[in-house]
Design a protein around this motif. Structure first.
Motif, PDB file in Angstrom:
ATOM      1  N   ALA A  72      -3.193  14.241   5.319  1.00  0.00           N
ATOM      2  CA  ALA A  72      -2.970  14.470   3.888  1.00  0.00           C
ATOM      3  C   ALA A  72      -2.023  13.433   3.291  1.00  0.00           C
ATOM      4  N   ILE A  73      -1.048  12.968   4.074  1.00  0.00           N
ATOM      5  CA  ILE A  73      -0.072  12.014   3.532  1.00  0.00           C
ATOM      6  C   ILE A  73      -0.505  10.559   3.735  1.00  0.00           C
ATOM      7  N   TYR A  74      -1.572  10.353   4.520  1.00  0.00           N
ATOM      8  CA  TYR A  74      -2.006   8.980   4.781  1.00  0.00           C
ATOM      9  C   TYR A  74      -2.633   8.350   3.535  1.00  0.00           C
ATOM     10  N   SER A  75      -2.184   7.141   3.221  1.00  0.00           N
ATOM     11  CA  SER A  75      -2.741   6.407   2.089  1.00  0.00           C
ATOM     12  C   SER A  75      -2.577   4.911   2.364  1.00  0.00           C
ATOM     13  N   SER A  76      -3.673   4.244   2.623  1.00  0.00           N
ATOM     14  CA  SER A  76      -3.627   2.818   2.931  1.00  0.00           C
ATOM     15  C   SER A  76      -3.313   2.004   1.682  1.00  0.00           C
ATOM     16  N   THR A  77      -2.582   0.910   1.870  1.00  0.00           N
ATOM     17  CA  THR A  77      -2.282   0.014   0.749  1.00  0.00           C
ATOM     18  C   THR A  77      -3.456  -0.914   0.465  1.00  0.00           C
ATOM     19  N   GLN A  78      -4.431  -0.948   1.387  1.00  0.00           N
ATOM     20  CA  GLN A  78      -5.574  -1.869   1.288  1.00  0.00           C
ATOM     21  C   GLN A  78      -5.114  -3.327   1.332  1.00  0.00           C
ATOM     22  N   SER A 163       2.346   1.060  -4.068  1.00  0.00           N
ATOM     23  CA  SER A 163       2.957   0.691  -2.781  1.00  0.00           C
ATOM     24  C   SER A 163       2.545  -0.709  -2.333  1.00  0.00           C
ATOM     25  N   ALA A 164       1.300  -1.077  -2.586  1.00  0.00           N
ATOM     26  CA  ALA A 164       0.813  -2.391  -2.150  1.00  0.00           C
ATOM     27  C   ALA A 164       1.612  -3.515  -2.791  1.00  0.00           C
ATOM     28  N   THR A 165       1.836  -3.428  -4.083  1.00  0.00           N
ATOM     29  CA  THR A 165       2.582  -4.464  -4.799  1.00  0.00           C
ATOM     30  C   THR A 165       4.041  -4.474  -4.368  1.00  0.00           C
ATOM     31  N   ALA A 166       4.605  -3.299  -4.125  1.00  0.00           N
ATOM     32  CA  ALA A 166       5.991  -3.220  -3.678  1.00  0.00           C
ATOM     33  C   ALA A 166       6.153  -3.882  -2.306  1.00  0.00           C
ATOM     34  N   VAL A 167       5.224  -3.604  -1.393  1.00  0.00           N
ATOM     35  CA  VAL A 167       5.269  -4.196  -0.052  1.00  0.00           C
ATOM     36  C   VAL A 167       5.161  -5.713  -0.130  1.00  0.00           C
ATOM     37  N   LYS A 168       4.208  -6.221  -0.895  1.00  0.00           N
ATOM     38  CA  LYS A 168       4.007  -7.670  -0.986  1.00  0.00           C
ATOM     39  C   LYS A 168       5.192  -8.359  -1.658  1.00  0.00           C
ATOM     40  N   THR A 169       5.810  -7.693  -2.622  1.00  0.00           N
ATOM     41  CA  THR A 169       6.965  -8.282  -3.312  1.00  0.00           C
ATOM     42  C   THR A 169       8.161  -8.404  -2.382  1.00  0.00           C
ATOM     43  N   VAL A 170       8.459  -7.329  -1.628  1.00  0.00           N
ATOM     44  CA  VAL A 170       9.610  -7.356  -0.720  1.00  0.00           C
ATOM     45  C   VAL A 170       9.374  -8.338   0.421  1.00  0.00           C
ATOM     46  N   GLN A 171       8.157  -8.381   0.933  1.00  0.00           N
ATOM     47  CA  GLN A 171       7.821  -9.344   2.001  1.00  0.00           C
ATOM     48  C   GLN A 171       8.101 -10.774   1.546  1.00  0.00           C
ATOM     49  N   LYS A 172       7.635 -11.092   0.345  1.00  0.00           N
ATOM     50  CA  LYS A 172       7.790 -12.454  -0.166  1.00  0.00           C
ATOM     51  C   LYS A 172       9.236 -12.746  -0.538  1.00  0.00           C
ATOM     52  N   PHE A 173       9.937 -11.745  -0.995  1.00  0.00           N
ATOM     53  CA  PHE A 173      11.327 -11.889  -1.411  1.00  0.00           C
ATOM     54  C   PHE A 173      12.234 -12.261  -0.241  1.00  0.00           C
ATOM     55  N   ASP A 281       1.217   4.748   5.118  1.00  0.00           N
ATOM     56  CA  ASP A 281       0.044   4.186   5.798  1.00  0.00           C
ATOM     57  C   ASP A 281       0.198   4.285   7.315  1.00  0.00           C
ATOM     58  N   LEU A 282       1.122   5.130   7.761  1.00  0.00           N
ATOM     59  CA  LEU A 282       1.237   5.455   9.182  1.00  0.00           C
ATOM     60  C   LEU A 282       0.205   6.540   9.494  1.00  0.00           C
TER      61      LEU A 282
END
Length: 376
Positions: A72-78, A163-173, A281-282
């Motif tokens: 139920a809590i799983y949600s992929s960022t794609q 979540s996808a945009t947040a992950v990519k932003t922090v990774q690049k930051f 996404d775990l």
């Protein structure tokens, strides 16, 4: 009454087969008393089997409930992972998780949008260590895919693209791979804490907020409402948002410790609550791996935060982190992940790749952990 002899043991029995104990010798009575009661043993084993079946059914139900909650809590960022996270988990290598708390429902709020909390967590089972780094919500960045809106605050990344945009932003930051994410509704934090029976916290400062009074250094068991008030206060803290970040890390860590216990994992109330208040996404198997192989990493915690300088830009307040400070945090996180040294990130750069090189023998992290060696 006519009787007959028991051919096996020379013991008399009547016509119905009942033993004539009156004519038994002492040795015959002892032998008869010590004969195994086969029927009784069969009943005993039947009880054992029934109990085993019931226990197995109960465990299966709990397992099924946990799996349903995980699904139920799983949600992929794609979003394609920066590295092979399945291999990392299989080999018990350090992994990173971006923890985000949203404003939805917190203390009466009913809007969705920006992240109130952003913490980058690294779990290293080999070193038995967990590294937590808080990122101030007002940190100046160019949000991935929304660079035209620069300068933006890092907490707006979730509002722009989830979540996808947040992950990519922090990774690049920071130029640090993010393996997984977990987003929790801060309004749901109250319910999660209640579901595990509260958390014991030692306040870092004394203050009154939301109808609750906290005294520095005096440990108290907080229910959901009290804990939420404790992590929400900002303006009365001498350290401002940085002080609040420390309290957030404190409560979330306590909750994580308690949530990973067996009691919570089979607690239907907790499972039901978490399925409504969290997204990640775990997968279920990933969570099982973390619970069995990575929990040892919680034995030692290194807590830190990205320090910025308050600046007014276009009439809006930002926290601007220096390159030196960003590099310090990048070094800390990459070292915790077992990666080689690399230059910190730049969200305005056209290069979107994340350096995932493993730590080599010649990697030299300085003692103060904020100097980059080997060239950019």
């Amino acid at each position: 009454m006519p009787s007959r002899r028991n051919d096996n043991y020379n013991v008399r029995s009547d016509e119905n087969g009942y033993i004539d104990t009156e004519h038994m010798t002492r040795s015959q009575r002892c032998h008869q008393h010590n004969k195994p009661k086969k029927k009784g043993h069969k009943l005993l084993w039947l009880v054992v089997v029934i109990v085993a079946i019931i226990g197995g059914f109960y465990a299966y139900r709990k397992y099924t409930n946990a799996k349903q909650a995980a699904n139920a809590i799983y949600s992929s960022t794609q979003v394609a992972k920066a590295r092979n996270v399945s291999d990392a988990l299989k080999k018990k290598r350090p992994i990173s998780i971006l923890l985000m708390g949203t404003d939805t429902g917190a203390l009466g709020r009913n809007f969705k949008g920006r992240t109130d909390t952003m913490i980058l967590c690294v779990l290293n089972p080999e070193d038995k260590k967990m590294t937590l780094v808080s990122l101030p919500r007002d940190t100046e960045v160019a949000v991935y895919g929304y660079e035209d809106y620069f300068p933006s605050k890092i907490n707006s990344a979730y509002e722009y693209g989830g979540s996808a945009t947040a992950v990519k932003t922090v990774q690049k930051f920071l130029n640090v791979p993010i393996d997984f994410y977990a987003t929790i509704n801060m309004g749901g934090l109250e319910k999660l804490i209640d579901a595990v029976g509260g958390v014991k916290v030692e306040p870092t400062i004394s203050f009154t907020y939301g109808g609750y009074t906290f005294k520095k250094g005096k440990e108290v068991n907080m229910d959901g409402k009290k804990a939420l008030a404790y992590v929400r206060m900002r303006h009365e803290d001498p350290l401002g948002d940085y002080g609040r970040q420390e309290r957030q890390r404190q409560v979330l860590t306590k909750l994580a410790f308690k949530s990973s216990g067996l009691t919570s994992l089979v607690n239907q109330k907790f499972l039901s609550t978490i399925s409504k208040q969290m997204k990640t996404d775990l997968t279920f198997d990933d969570l099982l791996t973390l619970g069995t192989k990575y929990r040892v990493a919680t034995h030692d915690m290194d807590s830190d935060f990205l320090q910025g300088t308050s600046e007014l830009i276009n009439g809006e307040s930002f926290e601007v982190a220096s390159t030196t400070e960003k590099q310090r945090i990048t070094n800390k996180l990459r070292k915790a992940l077992g990666l080689s040294k690399a230059k910190t990130g730049n969200t305005l750069s056209s290069d979107n790749d994340v350096n995932i090189s493993s730590e080599g023998k010649d990697t030299n992290y300085s003692n103060d952990d904020n100097t980059y060696y080997g060239g950019y």
